[in-house]
Design a protein around this motif. Structure first.
Motif, PDB file in Angstrom:
ATOM      1  N   ASN A 125       0.809  -1.223   0.000  1.00  0.00           N
ATOM      2  CA  ASN A 125       0.000   0.000   0.000  1.00  0.00           C
ATOM      3  C   ASN A 125       0.841   1.271   0.000  1.00  0.00           C
ATOM      4  N   GLU A 126       2.140   1.129   0.251  1.00  0.00           N
ATOM      5  CA  GLU A 126       3.001   2.303   0.323  1.00  0.00           C
ATOM      6  C   GLU A 126       3.367   2.788  -1.083  1.00  0.00           C
ATOM      7  N   GLY A 127       3.123   4.075  -1.350  1.00  0.00           N
ATOM      8  CA  GLY A 127       3.459   4.660  -2.638  1.00  0.00           C
ATOM      9  C   GLY A 127       2.272   4.722  -3.575  1.00  0.00           C
ATOM     10  N   ASP A 128       2.209   5.801  -4.390  1.00  0.00           N
ATOM     11  CA  ASP A 128       1.101   5.922  -5.336  1.00  0.00           C
ATOM     12  C   ASP A 128       1.572   6.298  -6.744  1.00  0.00           C
ATOM     13  N   ASP A 129       2.856   5.989  -7.055  1.00  0.00           N
ATOM     14  CA  ASP A 129       3.326   6.179  -8.433  1.00  0.00           C
ATOM     15  C   ASP A 129       2.755   5.060  -9.296  1.00  0.00           C
ATOM     16  N   PHE A 130       2.817   5.215 -10.608  1.00  0.00           N
ATOM     17  CA  PHE A 130       2.179   4.277 -11.533  1.00  0.00           C
ATOM     18  C   PHE A 130       2.623   2.838 -11.309  1.00  0.00           C
ATOM     19  N   GLU A 131       3.929   2.587 -11.241  1.00  0.00           N
ATOM     20  CA  GLU A 131       4.423   1.216 -11.139  1.00  0.00           C
ATOM     21  C   GLU A 131       4.028   0.559  -9.816  1.00  0.00           C
ATOM     22  N   ARG A 134       0.344  -0.268 -10.051  1.00  0.00           N
ATOM     23  CA  ARG A 134       0.182  -1.420 -10.957  1.00  0.00           C
ATOM     24  C   ARG A 134       0.599  -2.715 -10.276  1.00  0.00           C
ATOM     25  N   ASN A 135       1.751  -2.709  -9.639  1.00  0.00           N
ATOM     26  CA  ASN A 135       2.260  -3.925  -8.984  1.00  0.00           C
ATOM     27  C   ASN A 135       1.328  -4.398  -7.877  1.00  0.00           C
ATOM     28  N   ARG A 136       0.805  -3.441  -7.120  1.00  0.00           N
ATOM     29  CA  ARG A 136      -0.129  -3.770  -6.041  1.00  0.00           C
ATOM     30  C   ARG A 136      -1.380  -4.446  -6.607  1.00  0.00           C
ATOM     31  N   LEU A 137      -1.879  -3.919  -7.717  1.00  0.00           N
ATOM     32  CA  LEU A 137      -3.085  -4.490  -8.326  1.00  0.00           C
ATOM     33  C   LEU A 137      -2.819  -5.876  -8.904  1.00  0.00           C
ATOM     34  N   GLU A 140      -3.039  -8.197  -6.059  1.00  0.00           N
ATOM     35  CA  GLU A 140      -4.457  -8.278  -5.653  1.00  0.00           C
ATOM     36  C   GLU A 140      -5.240  -9.175  -6.599  1.00  0.00           C
ATOM     37  N   LEU A 141      -5.067  -8.998  -7.900  1.00  0.00           N
ATOM     38  CA  LEU A 141      -5.851  -9.774  -8.874  1.00  0.00           C
ATOM     39  C   LEU A 141      -5.428 -11.242  -8.905  1.00  0.00           C
ATOM     40  N   LEU A 142      -4.134 -11.497  -8.834  1.00  0.00           N
ATOM     41  CA  LEU A 142      -3.677 -12.890  -8.823  1.00  0.00           C
ATOM     42  C   LEU A 142      -4.256 -13.633  -7.624  1.00  0.00           C
ATOM     43  N   TYR A 143      -4.292 -12.957  -6.478  1.00  0.00           N
ATOM     44  CA  TYR A 143      -4.802 -13.601  -5.268  1.00  0.00           C
ATOM     45  C   TYR A 143      -6.330 -13.651  -5.220  1.00  0.00           C
ATOM     46  N   SER A 144      -7.000 -12.599  -5.673  1.00  0.00           N
ATOM     47  CA  SER A 144      -8.465 -12.543  -5.534  1.00  0.00           C
ATOM     48  C   SER A 144      -9.216 -13.202  -6.683  1.00  0.00           C
ATOM     49  N   THR A 145      -8.515 -13.526  -7.783  1.00  0.00           N
ATOM     50  CA  THR A 145      -9.197 -14.169  -8.917  1.00  0.00           C
ATOM     51  C   THR A 145      -8.654 -15.562  -9.227  1.00  0.00           C
ATOM     52  N   GLY A 146      -7.407 -15.844  -8.819  1.00  0.00           N
ATOM     53  CA  GLY A 146      -6.819 -17.142  -9.134  1.00  0.00           C
ATOM     54  C   GLY A 146      -6.419 -17.295 -10.579  1.00  0.00           C
ATOM     55  N   LYS A 186     -12.144  -3.717  -6.879  1.00  0.00           N
ATOM     56  CA  LYS A 186     -12.711  -2.848  -7.912  1.00  0.00           C
ATOM     57  C   LYS A 186     -12.226  -1.411  -7.719  1.00  0.00           C
ATOM     58  N   GLN A 187     -12.171  -0.963  -6.473  1.00  0.00           N
ATOM     59  CA  GLN A 187     -11.690   0.388  -6.184  1.00  0.00           C
ATOM     60  C   GLN A 187     -10.223   0.544  -6.597  1.00  0.00           C
ATOM     61  N   LYS A 188      -9.449  -0.502  -6.404  1.00  0.00           N
ATOM     62  CA  LYS A 188      -8.040  -0.451  -6.773  1.00  0.00           C
ATOM     63  C   LYS A 188      -7.855  -0.509  -8.285  1.00  0.00           C
ATOM     64  N   VAL A 189      -8.774  -1.192  -8.962  1.00  0.00           N
ATOM     65  CA  VAL A 189      -8.760  -1.213 -10.422  1.00  0.00           C
ATOM     66  C   VAL A 189      -9.008   0.199 -10.955  1.00  0.00           C
ATOM     67  N   LEU A 190      -9.991   0.878 -10.374  1.00  0.00           N
ATOM     68  CA  LEU A 190     -10.310   2.253 -10.788  1.00  0.00           C
ATOM     69  C   LEU A 190      -9.118   3.180 -10.577  1.00  0.00           C
ATOM     70  N   PHE A 191      -8.424   3.013  -9.454  1.00  0.00           N
ATOM     71  CA  PHE A 191      -7.274   3.865  -9.155  1.00  0.00           C
ATOM     72  C   PHE A 191      -6.148   3.600 -10.156  1.00  0.00           C
ATOM     73  N   TYR A 192      -5.919   2.320 -10.479  1.00  0.00           N
ATOM     74  CA  TYR A 192      -4.892   1.977 -11.467  1.00  0.00           C
ATOM     75  C   TYR A 192      -5.232   2.558 -12.832  1.00  0.00           C
ATOM     76  N   VAL A 193      -6.494   2.440 -13.235  1.00  0.00           N
ATOM     77  CA  VAL A 193      -6.928   2.955 -14.539  1.00  0.00           C
ATOM     78  C   VAL A 193      -6.687   4.465 -14.628  1.00  0.00           C
ATOM     79  N   SER A 194      -6.909   5.177 -13.522  1.00  0.00           N
ATOM     80  CA  SER A 194      -6.667   6.626 -13.511  1.00  0.00           C
ATOM     81  C   SER A 194      -5.181   6.928 -13.668  1.00  0.00           C
TER      82      SER A 194
END
Length: 301
Positions: A125-131, A134-137, A140-146, A186-194
């Protein structure tokens, strides 16, 4: 021979619906055997070979240090090739007809614990630069979707439907499936898209996950990312995207999910593939059983 291989590739792509990645691997294995055959048996083509020639190649692979599971994968490529030759009436007998795969000792995949995953997601959760976003998401997706690593890399912008809260994933043999997105993710997806929208020329980039230069991700980048994050939170030997997929399935089963539902989410064609994940769940169940059952603390005989 080149024409035959091109026809073989076309057959795998169009009729068998194999992925480009799989077809490339099959082609590489067939060409490798062709080069071996030419060097050791002075035979330019491999359409007409006998099993002893194939066996010589397999022996050389084992002696060269290749593990059984990798040898079996190369055999699978040759089997597909000779089945194609039979189908197209270029041969009358499959030289691999009676071949038996090498025995493989199955190592138990040890999933990450819920605490380990939680620790990684908290640290990410630390940092809000693009990379970083992206890495955080990705984690999240690998773990929450399999989803598989290749499925994540191939994900395109139009595959992410936030209105319906689903991802459209293209799995093995080009089989599509829908995976729900958790509200928190979903909220993290929106943040990444922005963040993604700020990259120059982003409108022309079709893949959902990209580098800061607009290039699609590769396998090694995603592997290194997972290995790096979990290297700080876990002492487990293997830390990879596949272990996260295994973790997803195990945690669902541990928390009461139905095996058939997990099968659909993972995109398995049969329950047999999904049942490998029940081993860890059974171990967890045994722990709970031993801890909770009153007879476990009964010292009377």
């Amino acid at each position: 021979m080149a024409t035959t291989i091109e026809s073989f590739k076309g057959y795998l792509l169009k009729e068998k619906k194999y992925s480009v990645h799989t077809v490339t691997a099959y082609e590489k294995d067939v060409v490798e055997f062709q080069l071996f055959n030419k060097e050791y048996f002075q035979q330019d083509t491999i359409e007409q070979v006998n099993y002893s020639q194939i066996r010589s190649w397999l022996v050389s692979l084992v002696e060269g240090g290749l593990v059984a599971i990798s040898v079996n994968r190369k055999v699978a490529s040759l089997k597909a090739f000779y089945k194609f030759l039979l189908k197209t009436k270029q041969i009358n007998v499959n030289p691999l007809l009676k071949h038996k795969s090498l025995k493989v000792s199955r190592a138990i995949q040890i999933p990450f614990s819920e605490k380990e995953v939680g620790r990684v997601l908290q640290d990410a959760n630390e940092g809000d630069d693009f990379e970083t976003v992206r890495n955080r998401l990705i984690i999240e997706l690998l773990y929450s979707t399999g989803m598989r690593r290749a499925e994540l890399i191939q994900l395109k912008m139009q595959d992410v439907d936030l209105a319906k809260g689903v991802l459209k994933v293209l799995g093995k043999r080009n089989k599509e499936r829908l995976i729900p997105i958790l509200p928190l993710v979903k909220q993290k997806v929106l943040f990444y898209v922005s963040k993604r929208a700020d990259i120059e020329g982003v409108g022309s980039y079709e893949y959902f996950f990209i580098t800061k230069n607009g290039i699609m991700l590769n396998n090694s980048l995603v592997y290194r990312l997972v290995n790096s994050y979990f290297g700080k939170a876990s002492e487990k030997v293997k830390k990879s995207p596949h272990v996260l997929r295994h973790t997803f399935a195990t945690h669902l089963l541990n928390n009461g999910a139905d095996l058939n539902s997990v099968k659909e989410l993972l995109g398995h064609s049969s329950l047999a593939s999904t049942q490998v994940y029940t081993h860890t769940s059974l171990m967890e169940l045994k722990k709970v059983y031993k801890k909770a059952h009153p007879r476990n603390n009964d010292n009377d005989n």
